[in-house]
Design a protein around this motif. Structure first.
Motif, mmCIF file in Angstrom:
data_model
loop_
_atom_site.group_PDB
_atom_site.id
_atom_site.type_symbol
_atom_site.label_atom_id
_atom_site.label_comp_id
_atom_site.label_asym_id
_atom_site.label_seq_id
_atom_site.Cartn_x
_atom_site.Cartn_y
_atom_site.Cartn_z
ATOM 1 N N SER A 117 0.845 -1.567 0.014
ATOM 2 C CA SER A 117 0.047 0.099 -0.025
ATOM 3 C C SER A 117 0.883 1.500 -0.288
ATOM 4 C CB SER A 117 -1.081 0.082 1.233
ATOM 5 O OG SER A 117 -2.044 1.143 1.052
ATOM 6 N N TYR B 57 -7.331 -11.102 2.395
ATOM 7 C CA TYR B 57 -6.830 -9.935 1.018
ATOM 8 C C TYR B 57 -5.845 -10.987 0.772
ATOM 9 C CZ TYR B 57 -9.836 -6.674 4.443
ATOM 10 O OH TYR B 57 -11.393 -6.776 5.489
ATOM 11 N N LEU C 141 -4.393 -4.078 -2.781
ATOM 12 C CA LEU C 141 -5.952 -3.792 -3.783
ATOM 13 C C LEU C 141 -6.585 -4.545 -3.547
ATOM 14 C CD1 LEU C 141 -5.541 -1.436 -6.333
ATOM 15 C CD2 LEU C 141 -5.811 -3.919 -7.336
ATOM 16 N N ASP C 142 -6.230 -5.517 -3.145
ATOM 17 C CA ASP C 142 -7.705 -6.368 -3.205
ATOM 18 C C ASP C 142 -8.519 -6.061 -2.030
ATOM 19 O OD1 ASP C 142 -9.435 -9.504 -3.098
ATOM 20 O OD2 ASP C 142 -8.618 -9.336 -1.592
ATOM 21 N N CYS C 143 -7.856 -5.498 -1.083
ATOM 22 C CA CYS C 143 -7.991 -5.132 0.418
ATOM 23 C C CYS C 143 -8.815 -4.710 -0.047
ATOM 24 C CB CYS C 143 -6.580 -4.395 0.688
ATOM 25 S SG CYS C 143 -7.438 -4.128 2.732
ATOM 26 N N LEU C 144 -8.679 -2.706 -0.943
ATOM 27 C CA LEU C 144 -9.453 -1.408 -0.935
ATOM 28 C C LEU C 144 -10.593 -1.919 -1.790
ATOM 29 C CD1 LEU C 144 -6.558 0.736 -1.577
ATOM 30 C CD2 LEU C 144 -8.069 0.709 0.818
ATOM 31 N N VAL C 145 -10.715 -2.744 -2.963
ATOM 32 C CA VAL C 145 -11.578 -3.312 -3.543
ATOM 33 C C VAL C 145 -12.957 -4.423 -2.679
ATOM 34 C CG1 VAL C 145 -12.313 -5.191 -5.272
ATOM 35 C CG2 VAL C 145 -9.573 -3.624 -5.818
ATOM 36 N N ARG C 146 -12.106 -5.240 -2.353
ATOM 37 C CA ARG C 146 -13.308 -5.289 -1.074
ATOM 38 C C ARG C 146 -14.234 -4.705 0.296
ATOM 39 N NH1 ARG C 146 -13.161 -11.766 -0.539
ATOM 40 N NH2 ARG C 146 -11.444 -12.180 -1.700
ATOM 41 N N TYR D 49 -14.379 -1.534 -0.356
ATOM 42 C CA TYR D 49 -14.992 -0.358 -1.338
ATOM 43 C C TYR D 49 -16.704 -1.571 -1.792
ATOM 44 C CZ TYR D 49 -17.330 1.922 -4.996
ATOM 45 O OH TYR D 49 -17.637 3.141 -6.054
ATOM 46 N N LYS D 50 -16.280 -3.388 -2.088
ATOM 47 C CA LYS D 50 -18.028 -3.466 -2.265
ATOM 48 C C LYS D 50 -18.710 -3.872 -1.321
ATOM 49 C CE LYS D 50 -15.427 -6.434 -6.033
ATOM 50 N NZ LYS D 50 -15.521 -7.412 -6.472
ATOM 51 N N ILE E 21 -13.761 2.562 2.550
ATOM 52 C CA ILE E 21 -11.741 3.238 1.554
ATOM 53 C C ILE E 21 -11.878 4.684 2.662
ATOM 54 C CG2 ILE E 21 -12.827 1.615 -0.089
ATOM 55 C CD1 ILE E 21 -12.385 3.874 -2.000
#
Length: 317
Positions: A71, A142, A146-151, A153-154, A161
């Motif tokens: 990150s 995660y 990036l996967d952390c932020l995407v999850r 956000y979803k 976020i």
């Protein structure tokens, strides 16, 4: 003549170079700091900074010390570009190079870069908390930052976020103001002259102490920010708001809660910010000197008129 050749590039005037850290590198933090800040006081995993580092290495290998590094690596370039640009332009708009203006320009830069800093630190915190005490996590929530932020956000949307944005603003705005103010004051008092053989050690000292001053001025807010961003990692949210987090933390742990992880933060802050400021200063010095040489070489040279020789007229004689 102090470092005025570079001052104009980053907003400082009156012969003092001002540059920004990367706390940015300045704000990049180790798993030890975050885990000490958010650990359960009723069942603490770590007795202190060094015990925390030893436990991470023993339980999660050396790689455990680098959790969440993705990150900061993604965001630091943008953060420092924003900070340098905003601080420099703010100083030019303010025109006068005074301690107050140094603080205001730094504060403005700190506030604006929160747009990137907050999501970046949220992902970093979640990644650092993942698999605490496990050498090999059985199930990773995660895959990467990036996967952390995407999850997030979803699941929680835009608000998710940006969890901890208010506390990030409360930390970064005065923190960067103190940061630039301290560096400006120290470089002036130390007399960082280009001809000084001790210029590099002075820049290293000024940068390192500026980082420490910045962290000391805002560290209690950083503790609350980390707790809010780590809240819900285990599936249960403990805090309803910033004030609720402050109230619960004080009731359970007292005022010492606001210094948890401070030792590891300061141990990292000095060398990181010392190196950063010195590198920025020397790079700007090199670039400015090269620019001056180019200007000098591009100046038209005066034309030297040769004396006219008297031409002889042809004769028929």
């Amino acid at each position: 003549m102090a470092l005025d050749f570079a001052a104009g590039c980053v907003g400082g005037a009156a012969g003092v170079l001002v540059g920004h850290p990367f706390d940015t590198v300045k704000k990049a933090s180790s798993p030890g700091k975050v885990r000490l800040q958010v650990q359960n006081v009723d069942k603490p995993l770590y007795r202190g900074t060094f015990h925390c580092f030893q436990s991470i290495v023993r339980q999660e290998s050396m790689l455990g010390l680098y959790k969440g590094i993705g990150s900061p690596m993604m965001g630091l370039t943008f953060i420092n570009a924003i900070v340098f640009g905003v601080q420099g332009n703010a100083m030019r708009k303010l025109e006068r190079d005074t301690p107050l203006n140094q603080f205001l320009a730094g504060a403005a830069a700190g506030a604006i870069q929160c747009v990137i800093c907050c999501p970046m630190e949220l992902a970093k915190t979640r990644m650092q908390m993942q698999g605490t005490g496990e050498k090999k996590s059985k199930k990773k929530m995660y895959k990467n930052s990036l996967d952390c932020l995407v999850r997030i956000y979803k699941k929680e949307g835009f608000k998710g976020i940006n969890r901890g944005m208010v506390t990030t603003l409360l930390r970064e705005t005065p923190g960067f103001g103190v940061y630039f103010l301290a560096y400006d004051a120290l470089t002036r008092s130390l007399g960082c002259e280009p001809e000084d053989p001790y210029m590099i050690p002075k820049l290293l000292f000024a940068g390192g102490m500026s980082g420490i001053a910045s962290w000391l001025s805002t560290y209690p807010v950083d503790v609350i920010k980390s707790r809010l961003q780590a809240d819900g990692v285990g599936g249960v949210n403990k805090y309803n708001s910033i004030m609720d987090c402050v109230k619960q933390s004080l009731q359970k742990e007292g005022y010492r809660v606001f210094t948890r992880g401070l030792t590891s933060t300061l141990l990292r802050a000095f060398p990181v910010n010392a190196t950063t400021f010195a590198t920025v200063a020397l790079f700007l010095m090199y670039m400015r000197q090269g620019e001056d040489c180019s200007i000098q070489n591009s100046e038209p040279q005066p034309v030297q008129l040769q004396p006219l020789q008297q031409q002889t007229q042809p004769t028929s004689m």
